[in-house]
Design a protein around this motif. Structure first.
Motif, PDB file in Angstrom:
ATOM      1  N   THR B 164       0.833  -1.197   0.000  1.00 35.94           N
ATOM      2  CA  THR B 164       0.000   0.000   0.000  1.00 35.94           C
ATOM      3  C   THR B 164       0.867   1.245   0.000  1.00 35.94           C
ATOM      4  O   THR B 164       0.607   2.216  -0.707  1.00 35.94           O
ATOM      5  CB  THR B 164      -0.898   0.026   1.249  1.00 35.94           C
ATOM      6  OG1 THR B 164      -1.338  -1.278   1.532  1.00 35.94           O
ATOM      7  CG2 THR B 164      -2.079   0.936   1.054  1.00 35.94           C
ATOM      8  N   GLN B 165       1.929   1.191   0.809  1.00 36.93           N
ATOM      9  CA  GLN B 165       2.778   2.363   0.915  1.00 36.93           C
ATOM     10  C   GLN B 165       3.608   2.563  -0.347  1.00 36.93           C
ATOM     11  O   GLN B 165       3.686   3.668  -0.873  1.00 36.93           O
ATOM     12  CB  GLN B 165       3.707   2.208   2.120  1.00 36.93           C
ATOM     13  CG  GLN B 165       2.926   2.073   3.416  1.00 36.93           C
ATOM     14  CD  GLN B 165       3.603   2.754   4.568  1.00 36.93           C
ATOM     15  OE1 GLN B 165       4.822   2.704   4.699  1.00 36.93           O
ATOM     16  NE2 GLN B 165       2.816   3.395   5.405  1.00 36.93           N
ATOM     17  N   GLU B 168       1.429   3.519  -3.222  1.00 35.96           N
ATOM     18  CA  GLU B 168       0.556   4.661  -2.899  1.00 35.96           C
ATOM     19  C   GLU B 168      -0.868   4.407  -3.353  1.00 35.96           C
ATOM     20  O   GLU B 168      -1.464   5.180  -4.101  1.00 35.96           O
ATOM     21  CB  GLU B 168       1.116   5.944  -3.496  1.00 35.96           C
ATOM     22  CG  GLU B 168       2.505   6.243  -2.961  1.00 35.96           C
ATOM     23  CD  GLU B 168       3.016   7.612  -3.362  1.00 35.96           C
ATOM     24  OE1 GLU B 168       2.303   8.306  -4.099  1.00 35.96           O
ATOM     25  OE2 GLU B 168       4.115   7.974  -2.931  1.00 35.96           O
ATOM     26  N   ALA B 234       1.131   9.174   2.218  1.00 44.94           N
ATOM     27  CA  ALA B 234       1.493   9.389   0.819  1.00 44.94           C
ATOM     28  C   ALA B 234       0.335   9.003  -0.090  1.00 44.94           C
ATOM     29  O   ALA B 234       0.120   9.618  -1.130  1.00 44.94           O
ATOM     30  CB  ALA B 234       2.727   8.561   0.476  1.00 44.94           C
ATOM     31  N   ASN B 235      -0.395   7.974   0.322  1.00 39.00           N
ATOM     32  CA  ASN B 235      -1.516   7.569  -0.535  1.00 39.00           C
ATOM     33  C   ASN B 235      -2.768   8.356  -0.149  1.00 39.00           C
ATOM     34  O   ASN B 235      -3.025   8.584   1.028  1.00 39.00           O
ATOM     35  CB  ASN B 235      -1.753   6.065  -0.448  1.00 39.00           C
ATOM     36  CG  ASN B 235      -1.855   5.584   0.973  1.00 39.00           C
ATOM     37  OD1 ASN B 235      -1.250   6.168   1.861  1.00 39.00           O
ATOM     38  ND2 ASN B 235      -2.624   4.561   1.194  1.00 39.00           N
TER      39      ASN B 235
END
Lengths: 666, 267
Positions: B164-165, B168, B234-235
């Protein structure tokens, strides 16, 4: 499952008029009867494993729809996902006042569920469930396998009602005959029959059925025929033959089609036409005549042969009572996650010549119980070698068998691989905790509520309760929490001194940290000491109280009573069971008996149970990690920590993936 | 037999290319061209495959009873259906009908995965997360206060996941059942979740090391030293309220507008 022959009918406990048909005296004789009896069930549902309800009928509006209280949701959650060991398909699962029975249609990925009042003992539920499944699968085969649209299954309702009506009529008939139980109805008779196998089976009038002299049909065949007789099944033997082109269940194919055609052609309504109840049923059928559009021929005489066939069925059912699921096996395996619909449509049709030759060569093989059994024996042995308790291994094998029977695997793919693929997610599921294991977050919540968080450590002698307690204490101190250790082992000499040394060491390792020992010497009541410790902690601003208890064997009743008292009096936030990773079968015994003692000796309505597990001596076992599985499986509770060595820092969180890998590795 | 075919095939070739007439230079040239063509094709296929395996999944996540399967069926089939607790994922690849799509020009193709919400089956999202392009996190606005911790832990796990990171992945928190009296407003839910994630962040950071840990440390979510807020990530994390089983007249035939827009924007 013996059809409730041995159970007395529940004629006294009648609650509402709807239950009346069970009472022998009140066999209804008028057409309305079918409406009354329908209310004996609460809900009937077909759902996919993905949770979509394909068809459902609620007979009673009172079934709660809120998911937390709905019996079907509860079934899926508690039994099918969490694998509650006490519920199994034979006995069903009871939730509040409901009894839930279910069966899987593995080939198509469906779950068939019937919910009824627990107070009713409906002897025909098992047969109904199986017939329901068969009927639904055969009628809507194409629809079920088409993932690209939502289909309506509304027309099933009338068919189901017809089926239910017939089975209930049969049941009522049975209970009417019940009063003096005939030898023919007893289990003993069935056993005799089973022993006699085929030949003289048709001797008594009650068992005179489906053609004397014909080879005995399997349970599944009889059910199919009954459905046919009710005008509910597939239209004819011929139709069946073609539509089931892909079915090649070896031992069944020929005998079934042969006998069913012969039955279709033979007249079969002589002996029982005069029975009074027949009128009722016949009119039921006539009333719901619209439902019978699909049937081939005379709907009106349909009910009568069904009775005969049911009789035959009863005659030889008996010891195991399980229908052989192999019947529907040879269909396409259902794969929910398979997007590619072409595979679904392409395979089952038979086509001549070379193609079918290749198909035979490469076609997926339908798994039967017989295929799986030898592999299961091997799998079981593997698991036991990994130190999994034998009960747990048995149960896992059974559930893998159940979920694989009827599915297909390619001819060239290895069976063991398929089994392991099936096993992996279920192992992960067992080991994955169902609640949060974030102890620190719990402690913070308790801190916010201005009360100390209490953890009691329990277990048998010498497993490392005090050692793991001090390791956890070390970790808590690292997080700037104030810890009080309550020395409630007032039994073994040296126990208090051992903790005192730990406290001194921990204080030395963490200068400035607050860790204290609360002790009252030996021979006192541990429950009282713990209580004093908790109030001392609350007064002096401690965040956590760790309660060390004496080790006790699970069979030592006085000590177990003392433990239950300690738990009841103090109601700790967490009861943590410390168990050795070295144990095999013993793990299950210890945990069940600890839980049982906490339940039996607590004297309260909702007794506490073990909330979690610390697995000690994990560094000694190499890859024999079976105890982790046995313990989580037995309690359904998570493993909070794993002790991996001699120093304060040798404490780890369990990693589900690595345990699963070790279990599945050769 | 085969020589026959070879002869016919050679005859069909233009004169200059027949083996008898080929000069060595031309032969080398042709071989070179064929090689280049092959390489280009291979590269194209590889790229395409990589792109195909790329992150085209839309995950529907959230606790049990939030309404994931209902949402899935609405998006997939445009119907509101009765559901029970899922024990397996629902998965489908289809073309999403959008505002501009017509029968002739279907909307973008999505691969929608509805994951079971039960705690014991939660790990299933890890099987999909590497190829996920968007996540819809469905929650029940009426029970969020009670289930706050469970919801926040699941959301935290998803947000802190390295895929996920790294990718993003945009996330939509869908506050379902907003039509009910007990439902909390979206803003309130957001504040509650941020507060809870803030606490989880601390407790997770202090967690004991896991067995066989490969040394991969979870990154701290958000900005260290500041109170956690979804904007720090970030996302993109967006919030929307919806009511999947809306009162008559307001029902969205094919799933709530918010979700459709979200998916459309991402794809």
């Amino acid at each position: 499952m013996n059809w409730g022959f041995d159970d007395e009918p529940l004629s006294v406990a009648v609650h509402e008029p709807a239950n009346a048909p069970l009472a022998p005296a009140s066999i209804p004789r008028h057409p309305r009867r079918s409406c009354d009896c329908l209310r004996m069930l609460d809900t009937v549902t077909v759902l996919t494993k993905g949770g979509l309800v394909l068809w459902s009928k609620a007979y009673s509006p009172s079934v709660p729809t809120v998911q937390s209280r709905n019996p079907v949701d509860s079934l899926v959650r508690r039994v099918l996902i969490e694998d509650l060991a006490s519920a199994n398909p034979e006995q069903g699962y009871s939730k509040d006042s409901y009894q839930v029975k279910w069966t899987f249609g593995n080939e198509v990925g469906l779950i068939f569920v019937i919910v009824y009042q627990k107070i009713l003992q409906l002897a025909y539920i098992d047969e109904l469930l199986e017939a329901f499944k068969r009927l639904f699968c055969s009628l809507f085969d194409a629809k079920i396998r088409d993932p690209d649209a939502l289909h309506s299954y509304a027309e099933f309702e009338q068919k189901f009602d017809t089926l239910l009506g017939a089975l209930e009529a049969e049941d009522a008939q049975k209970s009417k005959r019940k009063a003096p139980r005939k030898f023919e109805d007893t289990k003993g008779y069935q056993n005799t029959l089973a022993a006699q196998a085929s030949g003289e089976k048709a001797a008594t009038p009650d068992a005179t059925t489906a053609g004397a002299g014909t080879a005995p049909l399997s349970e599944a065949d009889k059910l199919d025929e009954k459905l046919q007789a009710l005008g509910l099944g597939k239209r004819s033997g011929g139709k069946k033959g073609t539509s089931g082109g892909g079915r090649k269940t070896p031992q069944k194919g020929p005998s079934r089609s042969g006998s069913s055609t012969s039955l279709d052609s033979s007249p079969r309504s002589e002996p029982k036409a005069q029975r009074s109840w027949v009128g009722g049923v016949a009119s039921t059928v006539a009333a719901t005549g619209g439902a019978l559009d699909y049937s081939d021929s005379a709907a009106s005489d349909a009910a009568i042969p069904s009775q005969e066939l049911i009789g035959a069925h009863l005659g030889s059912r008996g010891h195991d009572g399980l229908y052989d699921a192999a019947e529907m096996d040879a269909r396409e395996s259902d794969d929910d996650e398979d997007d590619d619909a072409s595979a679904v449509t392409a395979t089952p049709q038979k086509s001549g010549g070379i193609f079918s030759f290749f198909q035979n060569l490469t076609a997926a093989k339908t798994l039967t119980r017989e295929d799986l059994d030898p592999m299961m024996a091997k799998l079981r042995e593997d698991m036991i070698n990994k130190n999994v308790a034998s009960d747990v291994a048995d149960h896992l094998c059974a559930s893998v068998t159940e979920s694989l029977t009827g599915t297909k695997i390619g001819k060239f793919s290895s069976l063991m691989k398929a089994i392991k693929q099936n096993l992996e997610p279920s192992l992960r599921k067992i080991l994955t905790p169902k609640t949060s294991t974030d102890l620190l977050r719990d402690i913070l919540a308790a801190q916010a509520a201005n009360r100390p968080y209490t953890i009691a450590f329990v277990g048998v002698n010498g497993v490392g309760k005090s050692t793991n307690l001090s390791k956890i204490c070390f970790w808590l101190l690292q997080n700037d929490l104030k810890v009080l250790i309550a020395a409630c082992d007032t039994f073994r000499s040296g126990a208090v001194e051992q903790l005192r040394v730990h406290v001194r060491n921990l204080g030395a390792v963490h200068p400035g940290a607050t860790v204290e020992l609360f002790d009252r010497g030996y021979g006192k009541d541990p429950a009282g000491i713990a209580k004093d410790a908790v109030s001392h902690a609350a007064k002096n601003g401690f965040d956590v109280v760790l309660i060390d208890t004496a080790g006790r064997m699970q069979d030592n009743e006085p000590l177990m009573r003392a433990l239950a008292k300690l738990v009841t009096v103090n109601n700790p936030d967490k009861i943590i069971f410390v168990g050795e990773a070295l144990v095999g079968n013993e793990a299950v015994d210890q945990l069940t008996k600890f839980n049982q003692a906490l339940k039996d000796f607590s004297g309260v309505r909702n007794p506490r149970q073990i909330d979690g597990i610390v697995l000690s001596k994990f560094d000694t076992i190499d890859d024999k990690v079976g105890a982790a599985l046995s313990m989580t499986y037995t309690t359904g509770q998570p493993i909070f920590f794993v002790g991996t060595g001699q120093t304060y820092t040798d404490l780890r969180r369990m990693n589900v993936r690595s345990i699963v890998n070790s279990l599945l590795a050769k | 037999m085969s020589s026959e075919y070879a002869r016919v095939a050679t005859d069909a070739l233009p004169e200059a290319l027949r083996p008898d007439y080929l000069t060595p230079n031309a032969a080398i040239g042709i071989a070179f061209l064929a090689g280049a063509l092959f390489l280009a094709l291979a590269a194209w296929f590889l790229l395409k495959k990589k792109k195909g395996a790329k992150r085209d999944k839309v995950l529907l996540t959230g606790l049990s009873e939030a309404g994931k399967t209902v949402l899935f069926m609405q998006l997939r089939h445009g119907e509101t259906v009765a559901t029970h607790t899922s024990m397996e994922s629902n998965e489908s690849r289809f073309s999403l009908p959008t505002s501009y799509s017509t029968p002739t020009t279907p909307g973008p193709s999505v691969h929608l995965v509805d994951l079971p919400g039960h705690e014991k089956l939660r790990f299933k999202y890890t099987e999909h997360i590497a190829t996920t392009g968007a996540i819809v996190f469905v929650l029940d606005s009426t029970t969020i206060a009670r289930d706050l911790r469970a919801v926040a832990e699941y959301l935290y796990d998803i947000l802190v996941n390295r895929y996920t990171q790294r990718n993003e992945v945009p996330l939509l928190v869908l506050c379902n059942k907003s039509e009910l009296l007990m439902a909390l407003p979206v803003e309130k839910i957001r504040v509650l979740l941020e507060g809870e994630i803030e606490k989880l962040r601390t407790s997770r950071a202090a967690e004991i090391q896991s067995l066989d840990d490969s040394g991969e440390q979870e990154e701290l979510l958000g900005v260290e030293g500041e109170k956690f807020a979804f904007e720090q990530l970030a996302n993109p994390v967006s919030f929307a309220k919806c009511s999947l089983i809306a009162p008559a007249g307001e029902a969205h035939p094919r799933g709530p507008r918010e979700v459709m827009d979200f998916i459309e924007n991402v794809l």
